[in-house]
Design an enzyme around this catalytic site. Structure first.
Site, PDB file in Angstrom:
ATOM      1  N   HIS A   1      -5.520 -10.498   4.187  1.00  0.00           N
ATOM      2  CA  HIS A   1      -6.050  -9.465   3.288  1.00  0.00           C
ATOM      3  C   HIS A   1      -6.840 -10.088   2.149  1.00  0.00           C
ATOM      4  O   HIS A   1      -7.961  -9.697   1.870  1.00  0.00           O
ATOM      5  CB  HIS A   1      -4.919  -8.610   2.717  1.00  0.00           C
ATOM      6  CG  HIS A   1      -4.511  -7.489   3.610  1.00  0.00           C
ATOM      7  ND1 HIS A   1      -5.339  -6.436   3.904  1.00  0.00           N
ATOM      8  CD2 HIS A   1      -3.359  -7.243   4.274  1.00  0.00           C
ATOM      9  CE1 HIS A   1      -4.717  -5.589   4.715  1.00  0.00           C
ATOM     10  NE2 HIS A   1      -3.516  -6.059   4.957  1.00  0.00           N
TER      11      HIS A   1
ATOM     12  N   GLU B   1       7.044  -5.304   0.048  1.00  0.00           N
ATOM     13  CA  GLU B   1       6.271  -4.174   0.548  1.00  0.00           C
ATOM     14  C   GLU B   1       6.596  -3.941   2.028  1.00  0.00           C
ATOM     15  O   GLU B   1       6.920  -2.830   2.433  1.00  0.00           O
ATOM     16  CB  GLU B   1       4.777  -4.468   0.369  1.00  0.00           C
ATOM     17  CG  GLU B   1       3.864  -3.380   0.895  1.00  0.00           C
ATOM     18  CD  GLU B   1       2.400  -3.778   0.853  1.00  0.00           C
ATOM     19  OE1 GLU B   1       1.549  -2.879   0.987  1.00  0.00           O
ATOM     20  OE2 GLU B   1       2.095  -4.981   0.714  1.00  0.00           O
ATOM     21  N   HIS B   2       6.485  -4.984   2.826  1.00  0.00           N
ATOM     22  CA  HIS B   2       6.817  -4.929   4.254  1.00  0.00           C
ATOM     23  C   HIS B   2       7.949  -5.906   4.540  1.00  0.00           C
ATOM     24  O   HIS B   2       7.865  -7.078   4.162  1.00  0.00           O
ATOM     25  CB  HIS B   2       5.623  -5.332   5.121  1.00  0.00           C
ATOM     26  CG  HIS B   2       4.358  -4.600   4.829  1.00  0.00           C
ATOM     27  ND1 HIS B   2       3.344  -5.130   4.044  1.00  0.00           N
ATOM     28  CD2 HIS B   2       3.931  -3.372   5.224  1.00  0.00           C
ATOM     29  CE1 HIS B   2       2.350  -4.264   3.973  1.00  0.00           C
ATOM     30  NE2 HIS B   2       2.677  -3.189   4.671  1.00  0.00           N
TER      31      HIS B   2
ATOM     32  N   GLN C   1     -16.229   4.856 -12.512  1.00  0.00           N
ATOM     33  CA  GLN C   1     -16.924   6.127 -12.743  1.00  0.00           C
ATOM     34  C   GLN C   1     -16.433   7.211 -11.794  1.00  0.00           C
ATOM     35  O   GLN C   1     -16.343   8.385 -12.167  1.00  0.00           O
ATOM     36  CB  GLN C   1     -18.441   5.948 -12.626  1.00  0.00           C
ATOM     37  CG  GLN C   1     -18.948   5.492 -11.275  1.00  0.00           C
ATOM     38  CD  GLN C   1     -18.989   3.988 -11.129  1.00  0.00           C
ATOM     39  OE1 GLN C   1     -18.278   3.267 -11.816  1.00  0.00           O
ATOM     40  NE2 GLN C   1     -19.836   3.509 -10.233  1.00  0.00           N
TER      41      GLN C   1
ATOM     42  N   GLU D   1      22.934  21.713 -32.766  1.00  0.00           N
ATOM     43  CA  GLU D   1      21.676  20.987 -32.958  1.00  0.00           C
ATOM     44  C   GLU D   1      20.846  21.586 -34.089  1.00  0.00           C
ATOM     45  O   GLU D   1      19.699  21.189 -34.294  1.00  0.00           O
ATOM     46  CB  GLU D   1      20.869  21.008 -31.651  1.00  0.00           C
ATOM     47  CG  GLU D   1      21.541  20.233 -30.517  1.00  0.00           C
ATOM     48  CD  GLU D   1      20.715  20.229 -29.240  1.00  0.00           C
ATOM     49  OE1 GLU D   1      19.657  20.897 -29.203  1.00  0.00           O
ATOM     50  OE2 GLU D   1      21.119  19.552 -28.283  1.00  0.00           O
TER      51      GLU D   1
ATOM     52  N   GLN E   1      -0.773 -10.415   6.877  1.00  0.00           N
ATOM     53  CA  GLN E   1      -0.884 -10.055   5.467  1.00  0.00           C
ATOM     54  C   GLN E   1      -1.734 -11.059   4.707  1.00  0.00           C
ATOM     55  O   GLN E   1      -2.500 -10.695   3.821  1.00  0.00           O
ATOM     56  CB  GLN E   1       0.502  -9.948   4.833  1.00  0.00           C
ATOM     57  CG  GLN E   1       1.339  -8.823   5.380  1.00  0.00           C
ATOM     58  CD  GLN E   1       0.601  -7.502   5.374  1.00  0.00           C
ATOM     59  OE1 GLN E   1       0.242  -6.991   4.324  1.00  0.00           O
ATOM     60  NE2 GLN E   1       0.348  -6.942   6.547  1.00  0.00           N
TER      61      GLN E   1
ATOM     62  N   ASP F   1       0.766  -0.470   9.923  1.00  0.00           N
ATOM     63  CA  ASP F   1      -0.482  -0.365   9.165  1.00  0.00           C
ATOM     64  C   ASP F   1      -1.394   0.709   9.736  1.00  0.00           C
ATOM     65  O   ASP F   1      -2.164   1.328   8.999  1.00  0.00           O
ATOM     66  CB  ASP F   1      -1.229  -1.698   9.183  1.00  0.00           C
ATOM     67  CG  ASP F   1      -0.786  -2.634   8.075  1.00  0.00           C
ATOM     68  OD1 ASP F   1      -0.085  -2.174   7.153  1.00  0.00           O
ATOM     69  OD2 ASP F   1      -1.148  -3.826   8.125  1.00  0.00           O
TER      70      ASP F   1
ATOM     71  N   ASN G   1     -10.565  -1.890  -6.254  1.00  0.00           N
ATOM     72  CA  ASN G   1     -10.604  -3.192  -6.919  1.00  0.00           C
ATOM     73  C   ASN G   1     -10.012  -3.107  -8.321  1.00  0.00           C
ATOM     74  O   ASN G   1      -9.439  -2.090  -8.718  1.00  0.00           O
ATOM     75  CB  ASN G   1     -12.039  -3.735  -6.942  1.00  0.00           C
ATOM     76  CG  ASN G   1     -12.982  -2.842  -7.751  1.00  0.00           C
ATOM     77  OD1 ASN G   1     -12.557  -2.022  -8.567  1.00  0.00           O
ATOM     78  ND2 ASN G   1     -14.267  -3.007  -7.522  1.00  0.00           N
TER      79      ASN G   1
END
Length: 440
Positions: free
Chosen positions: A268, A333-334, A197, A421, A265, A367, A220
C-alpha cells in the site's frame, strides 16, 4: 546492486520487548503546521466563496480547466456509460462483490423498538437513517473501486436518501471502473473535485454541492486534515492511519503464503505495517527466506521493502496465550489467525478490526469481496472502534411517552433530583404533572 533484505526480529521473552514493540507501533500523522494552515485557508475560502473557490482550487491543484461547477458534475448517464467501458470480467467482479457486501450489511440493520410499562408509559428507541452522506474517493489511476462499494453500499442499505461522491480527476483523468462501481453501488451524485476543497464543500455546502451529514472515505494528508477540522459540523468515519496486518501462525502454513499476505499490506505504502507472530523460530526463518526470494518478483518491490524494513517485524512468542496477548496489545486493523483451530483462539482476541480465520482466509479476500467492510480502525484504535457499517449511517432517537399516572410517579422522583441541583423550573415542570390523591 540491491542491498540485502533485513526485517526486524523480536522475541516476546526479551525483557525489553514491550519497549521495542511500542517503538515499532509508534506512528504520527505528518500533518504539520503548514499543511494545517493551508487546509484552514481552503476551508475558509470554500465557506465564503462557494463554487467559485472550489473551481479555482480544482484548476490549481488538479490541472483541470473548468469554467464553472457545471463542468465538474457527472450525470447518472455518465456512470451508466462507464459500465459499458469496462471489461465483462471487471463488471462481473464488481457485481459479485457488491452483492456480497450488500447481503452482509443487510444483516447489520438496526430496528426501532419500544416497550410499555405497567402504568402505560411507553419507552423505546427510533432508528432513522442520515438524510445525506458524502463519499470521498481518491482519483487518478491509483483509485480504488472497492472503496466505493464498501462506503456507498452500507449507506444505501441504511436508507440514506442521497449519497454524494467526490472524486478528483487530475488533468482530466477519469477512472472508468470507479464510476462503474459508483453506478452499481447506487451513488446518486458525483462531482469531479477532490482535496480539502471537496471536504469543505461537502461539510458546508455550496451553490452546487449539497451539504451532507457525514463524510466517509480515504484520502491523503490534506483530506484527512480537512476531515478532522470539519468534524462537528458533520460526522466523519475516522482519521485512518497506514494500513496494517498482523499474522499469527502456528508454523504449519506455507511460508510463501504468509510472505505474500505480509506483502499485501506492505505494498500500500511505505508507512504500512506488516507483522508476523509465531511460537516457531524456525518457521520465522523460513518466512524471512520466502520474503527475500519473492520480493524481487513484486511490481511494488521498493515500496514493500521500505515498509517491511521500516515498520515490519517477525515476532517469536512462547505459546497461544502470549500470541493473543501481543495481538490484543497491537489491536491490528487486519488480524489473520493462520492456525489449525482458529475458533479456539477467537475468545481470546478482544481487539482487531477484522479477523481472518484459518489458513485459506487471505486478508485480500476481505479487501474486495468477502462481504464485511474493509474500512477498519487503524493505529490501535480497534481497542475502542469498529469497522464501517450500516450503523454509521443510522441515528437513534429515544422515545418517551408518559401516561398521566407514569408522569405523576416519575414527577416525584424528578422533582427531588432537580431541586437537589437547584434547577427550580425543572422541578416545577415535573411537579405540575403530579396527580393529587383524588386524581390518582
Amino acid at each position: 546492486m540491491t542491498a540485502p533484505f533485513a526485517i526486524r526480529r523480536l522475541n516476546a521473552a526479551d525483557p525489553d520487548f514491550g519497549r521495542h514493540l511500542d517503538h515499532l507501533l509508534s506512528w504520527e500523522s505528518v500533518s504539520d503546521d503548514s499543511v494545517n494552515q493551508r487546509v484552514l485557508d481552503i476551508i475558509a475560502a470554500v465557506r465564503s466563496r462557494g463554487d467559485a473557490a472550489v473551481v479555482e482550487f480544482t484548476q490549481r491543484f488538479d490541472g483541470l480547466q473548468a469554467a464553472s461547477m457545471a463542468d465538474l458534475i457527472l450525470p447518472r448517464e455518465r456512470l451508466e456509460l462507464a459500465l459499458t467501458r469496462i471489461t465483462v470480467a471487471q463488471r462481473e467482479a464488481l457485481e459479485v462483490a457488491a452483492e456480497r457486501v450488500r447481503s452482509y450489511h443487510e444483516k447489520q440493520k438496526q430496528g426501532s423498538w419500544r416497550y410499555t410499562e405497567a402504568d402505560g408509559t411507553v419507552l423505546g428507541q427510533q432508528v432513522t437513517p442520515l438524510d445525506r452522506a458524502g463519499l470521498y474517493v481518491p482519483g487518478g489511476k491509483a483509485s480504488y473501486p472497492s472503496s466505493v462499494l464498501m462506503n456507498a453500499i452500507p449507506a444505501k442499505v441504511a436508507g440514506v436518501s442521497e449519497v454524494v461522491m467526490v472524486v478528483p480527476t487530475p488533468r482530466g483523468e477519469i477512472n472508468e471502473i470507479v464510476l462503474a462501481a459508483a453506478c452499481i453501488a447506487g451513488v446518486d451524485r458525483v462531482f469531479t473535485i477532490g482535496g480539502a476543497q471537496a471536504v469543505a464543500a461537502l461539510a458546508y455546502g455550496t451553490e452546487s454541492v449539497p451539504r451532507v451529514d457525514k463524510i466517509v472515505g480515504p484520502g491523503n494528508i490534506y483530506v484527512a486534515t480537512a476531515k478532522r477540522h470539519v468534524f462537528g459540523q458533520v460526522g466523519i468515519d475516522m482519521i485512518a492511519g497506514p494500513s496494517e496486518i498482523l499474522v499469527v501462525c502456528d508454523g504449519q502454513t506455507d511460508p510463501d503464503w504468509i510472505a505474500m499476505d505480509l506483502f499485501s499490506q506492505a505494498e500500500h505504502d511505505e508507512d504500512a505495517q506488516s507483522i508476523l507472530v509465531s511460537p516457531d523460530a524456525a518457521f520465522l526463518d523460513r518466512v524471512a527466506d520466502s520474503i527475500a526470494r519473492l520480493l524481487p518478483t513484486m511490481e511494488r518491490a521498493e515500496i514493500i521493502r521500505t515498509s517491511l524494513e521500516g515498520r515490519g517485524a517477525l515476532i517469536q512468542v512462547a505459546d497461544q496465550a502470549q500470541a493473543c496477548a501481543v495481538a490484543n496489545r497491537i489491536a491490528p486493523e487486519h488480524l489473520e489467525l493462520s492456525v489449525a483451530d482458529p475458533e479456539s483462539w477467537l475468545p481470546e482476541i478482544r481487539h482487531a478490526g477484522a479477523i481472518f480465520m484459518g489458513r485459506y482466509t487471505a486478508e485480500a479476500l476481505g479487501d474486495y469481496c468477502a462481504g464485511p467492510n474493509h474500512v477498519l480502525p487503524t493505529s490501535g484504535t480497534a481497542r475502542f472502534s469498529s469497522p464501517l457499517g450500516v450503523y454509521d449511517f443510522q441515528k437513534r432517537s429515544s422515545i418517551i411517552n408518559c401516561s398521566a399516572e407514569g408522569a405523576s410517579v416519575l414527577g416525584r422522583t424528578a422533582s427531588v433530583l432537580a431541586r437537589g441541583e437547584s434547577l427550580t423550573a425543572h422541578a416545577r415542570s415535573a411537579e405540575y404533572r403530579i396527580l393529587d390523591e383524588k386524581e390518582a
